[in-house]
Design a protein around this motif. Sequence first.
Motif, short mmCIF file in Angstrom:
data_model
loop_
_atom_site.label_atom_id
_atom_site.label_comp_id
_atom_site.label_asym_id
_atom_site.label_seq_id
_atom_site.Cartn_x
_atom_site.Cartn_y
_atom_site.Cartn_z
N ASP A 86 0.68 18.05 -19.01
CA ASP A 86 -0.74 17.72 -18.85
C ASP A 86 -0.99 16.93 -17.57
O ASP A 86 -1.94 17.19 -16.84
CB ASP A 86 -1.26 16.93 -20.05
CG ASP A 86 -1.38 17.77 -21.30
OD1 ASP A 86 -1.42 19.01 -21.19
OD2 ASP A 86 -1.42 17.18 -22.40
N CYS A 87 -0.12 15.99 -17.31
CA CYS A 87 -0.22 15.18 -16.08
C CYS A 87 -0.04 16.07 -14.86
O CYS A 87 -0.81 15.97 -13.89
CB CYS A 87 0.83 14.07 -16.12
SG CYS A 87 0.86 13.04 -14.65
N GLU A 88 0.95 16.93 -14.88
CA GLU A 88 1.22 17.85 -13.77
C GLU A 88 0.01 18.75 -13.51
O GLU A 88 -0.41 18.94 -12.37
CB GLU A 88 2.45 18.67 -14.14
CG GLU A 88 3.17 19.35 -13.04
CD GLU A 88 3.71 18.46 -11.94
OE1 GLU A 88 3.40 18.76 -10.78
OE2 GLU A 88 4.43 17.49 -12.22
N ARG A 89 -0.57 19.27 -14.57
CA ARG A 89 -1.74 20.15 -14.46
C ARG A 89 -2.93 19.38 -13.87
O ARG A 89 -3.66 19.88 -13.01
CB ARG A 89 -2.08 20.73 -15.83
CG ARG A 89 -3.02 21.87 -15.83
CD ARG A 89 -3.16 22.59 -17.18
NE ARG A 89 -2.78 21.86 -18.38
CZ ARG A 89 -1.61 21.97 -19.01
NH1 ARG A 89 -0.69 22.79 -18.55
NH2 ARG A 89 -1.36 21.27 -20.10
N HIS A 90 -3.12 18.14 -14.33
CA HIS A 90 -4.21 17.30 -13.83
C HIS A 90 -4.05 17.03 -12.33
O HIS A 90 -5.01 17.11 -11.57
CB HIS A 90 -4.24 16.01 -14.63
CG HIS A 90 -5.52 15.25 -14.53
ND1 HIS A 90 -5.65 13.97 -14.96
CD2 HIS A 90 -6.73 15.58 -14.03
CE1 HIS A 90 -6.87 13.54 -14.73
NE2 HIS A 90 -7.54 14.50 -14.17
N LEU A 91 -2.83 16.73 -11.91
CA LEU A 91 -2.56 16.51 -10.48
C LEU A 91 -2.86 17.77 -9.67
O LEU A 91 -3.49 17.71 -8.61
CB LEU A 91 -1.10 16.10 -10.26
CG LEU A 91 -0.70 14.68 -10.62
CD1 LEU A 91 0.80 14.50 -10.44
CD2 LEU A 91 -1.46 13.68 -9.78
N ASP A 92 -2.38 18.89 -10.16
CA ASP A 92 -2.56 20.16 -9.43
C ASP A 92 -4.02 20.55 -9.30
O ASP A 92 -4.48 20.92 -8.22
CB ASP A 92 -1.77 21.28 -10.10
CG ASP A 92 -0.27 21.15 -9.90
OD1 ASP A 92 0.15 20.39 -8.99
OD2 ASP A 92 0.48 21.77 -10.66
N THR A 93 -4.76 20.48 -10.40
CA THR A 93 -6.16 20.92 -10.35
C THR A 93 -7.02 19.98 -9.52
O THR A 93 -7.87 20.44 -8.75
CB THR A 93 -6.77 21.08 -11.75
OG1 THR A 93 -6.67 19.84 -12.46
CG2 THR A 93 -6.11 22.18 -12.54
N SER A 94 -6.80 18.68 -9.64
CA SER A 94 -7.63 17.75 -8.88
C SER A 94 -7.30 17.81 -7.39
O SER A 94 -8.19 17.66 -6.55
CB SER A 94 -7.48 16.32 -9.41
OG SER A 94 -6.15 15.88 -9.30
N SER A 95 -6.06 18.04 -7.04
CA SER A 95 -5.71 18.11 -5.62
C SER A 95 -6.11 19.45 -5.00
O SER A 95 -6.50 19.49 -3.83
CB SER A 95 -4.22 17.86 -5.42
OG SER A 95 -3.44 18.86 -6.02
#
Length: 109
Positions: free
Chosen positions: A39-48
Amino acid sequence: MNDQYALPATSDELLSALARLDAAMVQVVRRAGHGCGPDCERHLDTSSRGLRVLLGADAAQVVNDVIEAARRVLTSADPAAPLLMLTMARQTLATVVHRHAARATRRVA
């Protein structure tokens, strides 16, 4: 896709994208030294990703620097130094985004 036909980002779009990345960074700081789950990885990827698209290729490396620093914070056994690097990378990114937002505002005016 050819970027020459894309509409330039508005000030609001840029600042909203920065706010989304900042929200992801709050999660990173909270999880410092404890790794990054899916979830954290996905959040980083989508926001960046959104911010990279809005800033364009010239400023994308600044976003990449923040994400790399965030990943070091998450995986470091002693996250103190990586947290400092993340803070500096985030300040640089904020400066770049605000500069782009100011230009977007001048284009509209």
